[in-house]
Design a protein around this motif. Structure first.
Motif, PDB file in Angstrom:
ATOM      1  N   GLY A  52      30.535  38.415 117.618  1.00 31.04           N
ATOM      2  CA  GLY A  52      29.932  38.936 116.394  1.00 31.04           C
ATOM      3  C   GLY A  52      30.021  37.957 115.245  1.00 31.04           C
ATOM      4  O   GLY A  52      29.022  37.639 114.585  1.00 31.04           O
ATOM      5  N   THR A  53      31.218  37.450 114.976  1.00 27.37           N
ATOM      6  CA  THR A  53      31.391  36.511 113.871  1.00 27.37           C
ATOM      7  C   THR A  53      30.757  35.159 114.189  1.00 27.37           C
ATOM      8  O   THR A  53      30.182  34.508 113.298  1.00 27.37           O
ATOM      9  CB  THR A  53      32.879  36.356 113.528  1.00 27.37           C
ATOM     10  OG1 THR A  53      33.399  37.642 113.147  1.00 27.37           O
ATOM     11  CG2 THR A  53      33.086  35.382 112.377  1.00 27.37           C
ATOM     12  N   ARG A  55      28.046  34.684 115.824  1.00 25.20           N
ATOM     13  CA  ARG A  55      26.610  34.809 115.580  1.00 25.20           C
ATOM     14  C   ARG A  55      26.303  34.727 114.087  1.00 25.20           C
ATOM     15  O   ARG A  55      25.307  34.106 113.685  1.00 25.20           O
ATOM     16  CB  ARG A  55      26.089  36.121 116.155  1.00 25.20           C
ATOM     17  CG  ARG A  55      24.573  36.244 116.087  1.00 25.20           C
ATOM     18  CD  ARG A  55      23.911  35.186 116.988  1.00 25.20           C
ATOM     19  NE  ARG A  55      23.955  35.587 118.383  1.00 25.20           N
ATOM     20  CZ  ARG A  55      23.892  34.734 119.399  1.00 25.20           C
ATOM     21  NH1 ARG A  55      23.792  33.427 119.164  1.00 25.20           N
ATOM     22  NH2 ARG A  55      23.932  35.159 120.655  1.00 25.20           N
ATOM     23  N   LEU A  56      27.151  35.318 113.273  1.00 25.73           N
ATOM     24  CA  LEU A  56      26.933  35.243 111.825  1.00 25.73           C
ATOM     25  C   LEU A  56      27.059  33.809 111.329  1.00 25.73           C
ATOM     26  O   LEU A  56      26.254  33.351 110.512  1.00 25.73           O
ATOM     27  CB  LEU A  56      27.932  36.149 111.100  1.00 25.73           C
ATOM     28  CG  LEU A  56      27.796  37.655 111.370  1.00 25.73           C
ATOM     29  CD1 LEU A  56      28.905  38.417 110.659  1.00 25.73           C
ATOM     30  CD2 LEU A  56      26.430  38.163 110.946  1.00 25.73           C
ATOM     31  N   GLY A 209      28.239  41.895 113.959  1.00 22.26           N
ATOM     32  CA  GLY A 209      27.249  40.845 114.184  1.00 22.26           C
ATOM     33  C   GLY A 209      26.891  40.645 115.641  1.00 22.26           C
ATOM     34  O   GLY A 209      26.029  39.811 115.969  1.00 22.26           O
ATOM     35  N   ALA A 418      24.179  44.512 107.030  1.00 20.79           N
ATOM     36  CA  ALA A 418      23.470  43.230 106.954  1.00 20.79           C
ATOM     37  C   ALA A 418      23.539  42.637 105.555  1.00 20.79           C
ATOM     38  O   ALA A 418      23.689  41.414 105.389  1.00 20.79           O
ATOM     39  CB  ALA A 418      22.017  43.416 107.376  1.00 20.79           C
ATOM     40  N   GLN A 421      26.981  41.230 105.176  1.00 16.95           N
ATOM     41  CA  GLN A 421      27.113  40.028 105.997  1.00 16.95           C
ATOM     42  C   GLN A 421      26.492  38.830 105.295  1.00 16.95           C
ATOM     43  O   GLN A 421      27.080  37.739 105.244  1.00 16.95           O
ATOM     44  CB  GLN A 421      26.445  40.247 107.358  1.00 16.95           C
ATOM     45  CG  GLN A 421      27.188  41.197 108.276  1.00 16.95           C
ATOM     46  CD  GLN A 421      26.386  41.538 109.516  1.00 16.95           C
ATOM     47  OE1 GLN A 421      25.148  41.471 109.519  1.00 16.95           O
ATOM     48  NE2 GLN A 421      27.066  41.920 110.583  1.00 16.95           N
TER      49      GLN A 421
END
Length: 436
Positions: A52-53, A55-56, A209, A418, A421
């Protein structure tokens, strides 16, 4: 270009001139982000934080070389990362300043930014008074501070700083370039205790993410079990029970010898969850998947939940007795109608896929239980200790009967995520540019 020292001064983090020279070797002319993550391969939530992180960071800071630090080998997570993030470099091993030539210490000394990923390790006295773990998390931050390397905490929960640990936590964390708390209760707790890092804001768990899938395994599992896309309820439990042999140590949340109170909680939780499953099957005619968020529930979910279901309900219930990685779980959850769970991270994965969720949290598990409230899903959040099965069934039936509305509610919650993020990653990107 603005120097690292200048950034730290304008951020209120200036210090004595002890900086070491920055000599990147991971990727020439690229700033380096060192991410500590991947706490456990035995829980898909602990697996899910990492992709998740990552991908961010890939989306919002594409110019950076990301180095992933695993303190201990995590073969399941490492396979997931290698498949989905081929540009990410991996270092594994202990934090050992007396071994400057180790891969981990080289990564620290080449980093422009150090990030401690989502979780709840910054606590003392919540589940235990064991001091080595929090010190192990704080020490790398002090090392960064001494070398003018900005550091931050992404998507954390903060539950308790038993005295006198608050003095140490406050001293170290006040030096952070940013702290993003994944629930607003944690944010308030830090503010009340006079924590003042350069940036202190609400920022959702990195797992939000996540977008990785293993369609081959996921679709094969649906075919094998006969689960029909869009027509099954996924159920995720947790129990006060011991880890399976070889899969962790006894702890407050995973007790080898549950107390009478914990045994009573198990009975209450499984009775209510069983009632939700029974109501779903009898009223909708649709199936149920009992899915594991942690390895141990591949055993206890059968003995404590599935085995207790009525005979007319069991044929419509699939019990998964093998563990899975986050990408296979994502491919299955993407086809679920709704996910009902006591654990939050399977629900986060489902929500990231646009699937409605109900979180039947226990307050014993900490402030992270407020995560869904803080993105606008309070109507789908319950305290399983105090809420009746009838109340949760009513909400589940409302989701079923007004499914387009529920899907839109899930979409709006993810828009809140989002937005946060994007804002948090803009801070990360500015830090990297300022210090490269």
């Amino acid at each position: 270009m603005t120097s690292r020292r200048h950034f730290l001064k304008v951020s209120g983090l200036s210090m004595a001139a002890t900086a070491l020279p920055f000599q990147p070797s991971f990727a020439a002319a690229k700033p380096v982000i060192l991410l500590k993550s991947s706490w456990n391969d035995m829980n898909i939530g602990d697996i899910g934080h990492t992709p998740g992180t990552l991908r961010l960071l890939e989306r919002y800071v594409p110019e950076a070389q990301v180095v992933l630090w695993h303190a201990a080998p995590r073969p399941v997570t490492e396979a997931l990362v290698a498949k989905n993030f081929p540009k990410v470099k991996l270092v594994s091993g202990e934090f050992a300043p007396d071994k400057p030539d180790s891969p981990v210490m080289k990564a620290f000394n080449e980093a422009n930014l150090y990030i401690h990923n989502s979780g709840m390790p910054m606590n003392y006295g919540l589940f235990s008074f064991e001091w080595n773990a929090p010190m192990g998390n704080l020490t790398p931050m002090l090392y960064c501070y001494e070398r003018n390397i900005p550091f931050g905490l992404y998507g954390q929960s903060f539950d308790k700083f038993a005295s006198p640990s608050d003095l140490i936590f406050r001293d170290v964390l006040n030096r952070a370039a940013f702290i993003y708390t994944r629930d607003k209760d944690s944010l308030n707790y830090l503010q009340e205790n006079k924590f003042k890092p350069a940036v202190l804001e609400f920022g959702p768990d990195g797992c939000f993410g996540i977008d990785v899938r293993d369609e081959e395994k996921g679709l094969a599992y649906l075919k094998q079990t006969g689960l029909e896309a869009g027509k099954f309820l996924a159920v995720v439990i947790r129990t006060n029970t011991a880890p399976l042999d070889g899969h962790g140590k006894s702890s407050f949340l995973n007790p080898a010898n549950p107390t009478p109170e914990q045994q009573a909680q198990n009975r209450d939780w499984m009775t209510k969850t069983g009632a939700v499953i029974t109501n779903w099957v009898r009223k909708t005619g649709q199936q149920v998947l009992i899915a594991p968020e942690s390895v141990k529930e591949t055993k206890y979910g059968r003995t404590m939940l599935y085995a207790t279901l009525p005979d007319d309900v069991k044929p419509r219930v699939v019990f998964r007795d093998t563990f899975w990685s986050a990408d296979e779980a994502m491919s299955v959850y993407a086809r679920a109608h709704t996910v009902f769970g006591m654990e939050p991270h399977s629900l986060i994965m489902a929500l990231a896929l646009g699937v409605p969720v109900i979180h039947a949290r226990s307050i014993w598990h900490g402030r992270k239980g407020w995560m869904f409230r803080d993105i606008g899903l309070n109507e789908w959040l319950f305290d399983i200790n105090t809420t009746s099965a009838d109340t949760m069934n009513t909400t589940l039936m409302q989701i079923h009967q007004n499914y387009p509305k529920a899907k839109e509610k899930a979409r709006m919650a993810m828009q809140v995520v989002a937005d946060r993020q994007k804002a948090s990653m803009q801070v990360v990107r500015k830090l990297v540019k300022l210090t490269s």
